[in-house]
Design a protein around this motif. Structure first.
Motif, short mmCIF file in Angstrom:
data_model
loop_
_atom_site.label_atom_id
_atom_site.label_comp_id
_atom_site.label_asym_id
_atom_site.label_seq_id
_atom_site.Cartn_x
_atom_site.Cartn_y
_atom_site.Cartn_z
N ALA A 18 0.75 -1.08 -0.13
CA ALA A 18 -0.07 -0.07 -0.13
C ALA A 18 0.94 1.42 -0.22
N THR A 19 2.03 1.18 0.71
CA THR A 19 3.06 2.47 0.73
C THR A 19 3.50 2.60 -0.74
N LYS A 20 3.85 1.45 -1.27
CA LYS A 20 4.48 1.75 -2.79
C LYS A 20 3.41 2.20 -3.50
N ALA A 21 2.22 1.71 -3.49
CA ALA A 21 1.13 2.29 -4.37
C ALA A 21 0.81 3.76 -4.14
N VAL A 22 0.93 4.15 -2.98
CA VAL A 22 0.70 5.72 -2.66
C VAL A 22 1.69 6.37 -3.20
N LEU A 23 2.70 6.05 -3.01
CA LEU A 23 4.04 6.86 -3.62
C LEU A 23 4.47 6.79 -5.06
N ARG A 24 4.12 5.67 -5.62
CA ARG A 24 3.88 5.53 -6.88
C ARG A 24 2.86 6.34 -7.81
N THR A 25 1.77 6.29 -7.10
CA THR A 25 0.56 6.76 -8.15
C THR A 25 0.00 8.24 -7.55
N VAL A 26 0.41 8.50 -6.61
CA VAL A 26 -0.35 9.93 -5.92
C VAL A 26 0.53 11.08 -6.09
N ASP A 27 0.09 12.29 -6.81
CA ASP A 27 0.93 13.27 -6.86
C ASP A 27 0.95 13.87 -5.21
N SER A 28 2.15 14.48 -4.81
CA SER A 28 2.17 15.04 -3.48
C SER A 28 1.61 14.10 -2.68
N PRO A 29 2.18 12.97 -2.30
CA PRO A 29 1.66 11.77 -1.48
C PRO A 29 1.83 12.22 -0.08
N PRO A 30 1.00 11.63 0.85
CA PRO A 30 0.95 11.90 2.31
C PRO A 30 2.14 11.28 3.00
N LYS A 31 2.41 11.81 4.17
CA LYS A 31 3.38 11.11 5.01
C LYS A 31 2.79 9.85 5.29
N ILE A 32 3.65 8.67 5.52
CA ILE A 32 2.88 7.58 5.85
C ILE A 32 3.59 6.84 7.06
N LEU A 33 2.75 6.58 8.16
CA LEU A 33 3.23 6.17 9.40
C LEU A 33 2.76 4.65 9.72
N VAL A 34 3.77 3.90 9.49
CA VAL A 34 3.33 2.56 9.87
C VAL A 34 2.91 2.15 11.19
N VAL A 35 1.91 1.46 11.52
CA VAL A 35 1.37 1.32 12.74
C VAL A 35 1.64 -0.52 12.96
N THR A 36 2.52 -0.69 14.00
CA THR A 36 2.66 -2.02 14.12
C THR A 36 2.57 -2.67 15.64
N THR A 37 2.78 -3.98 15.80
CA THR A 37 2.58 -4.77 16.90
C THR A 37 4.00 -4.76 17.37
N PHE A 38 5.00 -5.21 16.60
CA PHE A 38 6.22 -5.41 16.96
C PHE A 38 7.41 -4.65 16.11
N GLU A 39 8.26 -4.15 17.05
CA GLU A 39 8.96 -3.01 16.27
C GLU A 39 10.28 -3.65 15.56
N ASN A 40 10.32 -4.94 15.91
CA ASN A 40 11.47 -5.62 15.20
C ASN A 40 11.09 -6.63 13.94
N ASP A 41 9.88 -6.16 13.47
CA ASP A 41 9.03 -7.09 12.53
C ASP A 41 9.71 -6.70 11.26
N GLU A 42 10.05 -7.96 10.52
CA GLU A 42 10.80 -7.58 8.95
C GLU A 42 9.74 -6.77 8.07
#
Length: 216
Positions: free
Chosen positions: A66-90
């Motif tokens: 989804a991050t790749k899609a936004v940055l690839r297709t949206v002009d002036s894309p928003p900032k993206i903050l990933v929300v996760t359960t584990f900080e060491n997640d690949e």
């Protein structure tokens, strides 16, 4: 001006919790929600949020794609903050490499959630250096080392990159180096340009992957 936020998570309770925390702030407005990454691009185009707070693991389209899609297709894309359960997640690391501006733990306190949204909206990077160091040490690569060699950073630019890798903001770097914030901003821009990095997050990842900054 208000910071507008789009919430993307397949768990309704998580979205409700984030909405309650963020909308309690006078300067933050939640403008929409989605339950999967597949809905992100249309909603970003429609709502034009400043920040997308996005779960990294979702059933149809995960936060990385989804991050790749936004940055690839949206002009002036928003900032993206990933929300996760584990900080060491690949998955988190791959999302950062894809262009996310930082990540937030789901167990974060309300004040930390609010701070994270404001910080990325202002153009800063939100990382947990210890987690990034551990992940980068696993995914370090020759390409990153070559990119750093080609960049031929000045001594001051190297100093700035090391402090960026510690998760410092421009103001904190300026205080550490005893220079003005505008001077730091100039150095950061030069570092990004020389590394060919889209943003601070990409520069920090290159610093760790190349071995320029090593895990403590």
């Amino acid at each position: 001006m208000s910071v507008t936020v789009l919430l993307v998570d397949d768990e309704p309770l998580v979205r409700a919790g984030l909405r309650a925390v963020l909308e309690a702030q006078p300067d933050i407005e939640v403008v929409g929600e989605a339950a999967d990454g597949a809905a992100v691009v249309p909603l970003v185009r429609q709502l034009r949020p400043d920040v997308v707070a996005m779960d990294v693991r979702m059933p149809l389209l995960d936060g990385i794609e989804a991050t790749k899609a936004v940055l690839r297709t949206v002009d002036s894309p928003p900032k993206i903050l990933v929300v996760t359960t584990f900080e060491n997640d690949e998955y988190v690391y791959q999302a950062l490499r894809a262009g996310a501006d930082g990540f937030l733990l789901k167990r974060a306190r309300p004040a930390e959630i609010v701070h994270a949204v404001r910080l990325v909206a202002e153009g800063e990077t939100l990382l947990y250096p210890a987690a990034v160091r551990a992940l980068a040490s696993e995914y370090g690569n020759r390409q990153a080392r070559k990119a750093l060699e080609r960049a031929a950073l000045t001594q001051r630019e190297e100093d700035v990159l090391r402090l960026m890798a510690k998760g410092m903001t421009n103001v904190e770097i300026a205080r550490e180096l005893i220079v003005g914030a505008e001077t730091v901003k100039t150095h950061v821009s030069a570092v990004l340009a020389k590394l060919g990095a889209r943003d601070r997050t990409q520069a920090v990842i290159t610093a760790y992957e190349s071995g320029f900054v090593t895990p403590a």
